[in-house]
Design a protein around this motif. Sequence first.
Motif, mmCIF file in Angstrom:
data_model
loop_
_atom_site.group_PDB
_atom_site.id
_atom_site.type_symbol
_atom_site.label_atom_id
_atom_site.label_comp_id
_atom_site.label_asym_id
_atom_site.label_seq_id
_atom_site.Cartn_x
_atom_site.Cartn_y
_atom_site.Cartn_z
ATOM 1 N N LEU A 25 0.827 -1.207 0.000
ATOM 2 C CA LEU A 25 0.000 0.000 0.000
ATOM 3 C C LEU A 25 0.861 1.258 0.000
ATOM 4 C CD1 LEU A 25 -2.795 -1.085 2.502
ATOM 5 C CD2 LEU A 25 -3.100 -0.558 0.079
ATOM 6 N N GLU A 26 1.968 1.210 0.706
ATOM 7 C CA GLU A 26 2.860 2.378 0.737
ATOM 8 C C GLU A 26 3.521 2.602 -0.605
ATOM 9 O OE1 GLU A 26 6.483 4.680 1.235
ATOM 10 O OE2 GLU A 26 6.612 2.490 1.299
ATOM 11 N N GLY A 75 8.083 8.900 -2.281
ATOM 12 C CA GLY A 75 7.814 9.873 -1.227
ATOM 13 C C GLY A 75 6.882 10.992 -1.608
ATOM 14 N N SER A 76 6.061 10.777 -2.655
ATOM 15 C CA SER A 76 5.189 11.855 -3.143
ATOM 16 C C SER A 76 3.794 11.826 -2.534
ATOM 17 C CB SER A 76 5.068 11.765 -4.674
ATOM 18 O OG SER A 76 4.459 10.527 -5.050
ATOM 19 N N GLY A 77 3.521 10.868 -1.647
ATOM 20 C CA GLY A 77 2.179 10.728 -1.088
ATOM 21 C C GLY A 77 1.768 11.914 -0.236
ATOM 22 N N GLN A 113 -3.691 10.562 0.993
ATOM 23 C CA GLN A 113 -3.315 9.252 0.490
ATOM 24 C C GLN A 113 -2.851 8.342 1.620
ATOM 25 O OE1 GLN A 113 -0.647 11.105 -2.451
ATOM 26 N NE2 GLN A 113 -1.678 9.880 -4.038
ATOM 27 N N GLY A 114 -2.154 8.925 2.585
ATOM 28 C CA GLY A 114 -1.752 8.144 3.747
ATOM 29 C C GLY A 114 -2.950 7.685 4.558
ATOM 30 N N LEU A 115 -3.940 8.573 4.687
ATOM 31 C CA LEU A 115 -5.155 8.201 5.418
ATOM 32 C C LEU A 115 -5.915 7.107 4.674
ATOM 33 C CD1 LEU A 115 -7.150 8.654 7.711
ATOM 34 C CD2 LEU A 115 -8.173 10.507 6.376
ATOM 35 N N GLU A 132 6.908 12.239 5.898
ATOM 36 C CA GLU A 132 6.401 13.444 6.571
ATOM 37 C C GLU A 132 4.919 13.659 6.305
ATOM 38 O OE1 GLU A 132 6.334 16.744 8.962
ATOM 39 O OE2 GLU A 132 8.133 15.533 8.616
ATOM 40 N N ARG A 133 4.487 13.499 5.068
ATOM 41 C CA ARG A 133 3.068 13.710 4.726
ATOM 42 C C ARG A 133 2.297 12.392 4.687
ATOM 43 N NH1 ARG A 133 4.136 17.171 -0.644
ATOM 44 N NH2 ARG A 133 5.514 15.376 -0.892
#
Length: 302
Positions: A36-37, A44-46, A50-52, A184-185
């Motif tokens: 998923l990551e 690292g553009s998420g 998108q993380g949620l 970070e995001r």
Amino acid sequence: MSLGLSMLAAVLLDALCGEPRRYHPLVGFGRLANALEAWGNREGSGRRWQGLMAWALAVLPLTLLAALLASLPLIGGLLEILALYAALGLRSLHEHARPIAAALRAGDLPAAQQALSMIVSRDTQVLDAEGVARGATESVLENSSDAVFAALFWFALAGAPGVVLYRLANTLDAMWGYRTARFERFGWAAARLDDLLNYLPARLTALSWALLGQTHQALNCWRRQAGQCASPNGGPVMAAGAGALGVQLGGAACYHGQWQARPVLGCGQPASAQSIEAALALLRRGVLLWLLLILLGGWLYG
């Protein structure tokens, strides 16, 4: 089976068997999280949303599955016990911390440093005996909240779905919840949701330390020192635990070759092999206290 007896059965199963050596469910979950990551955080553009979304896709279907399985007749109660057992790390904490204390007592600093490196991210090869003991004692106190008491709390509150949701969220925080360029995001949701799920368990853990250790000192350290820590939940647990044990923890630590300032927690004696063993004993008393209170509550109100 009552809630208290189910919790007791899971704790005893963990004490007897420890973590599954093969086919641990979190290993498979880790592969799902990595996929998923890779999908939502390419190079690292998420973004936060998108993380949620990735967090929800990883956690919510399995939480729903746990609820469905726990509701099955005949085997639902057994599956609840197994869910809590898989989430507990009580024996694992002992298995990792005791060799450190034994090596320190034997005067074998390299062995103690190596054993500590298995459970902490700091550079252990630069630590003296006190630094190793300090790191191990801190790890026992902090991980007691994450790996034991929070799991018991969410199982008591919401059964198998609660403990599955908590353990998966905690795992995602360990994988994604970093303040780095990559996470970070994308990892923001995982970190914040883990903070939320640990808020009450961490403070109940700190209260347990105070009740079972040097009470006045633990409460005073909690009040004065917890807010100095970067972690909103680790602060109360670590400060109260250090005060309860009458030991001095915290202070500067080396990560990836860089020394970082950290607040001094607790008061009293320097950390030693004895403080590691005392932290483990405090953990065992805390688990016993929680089980007794839940069993008593079930007997009185069941």
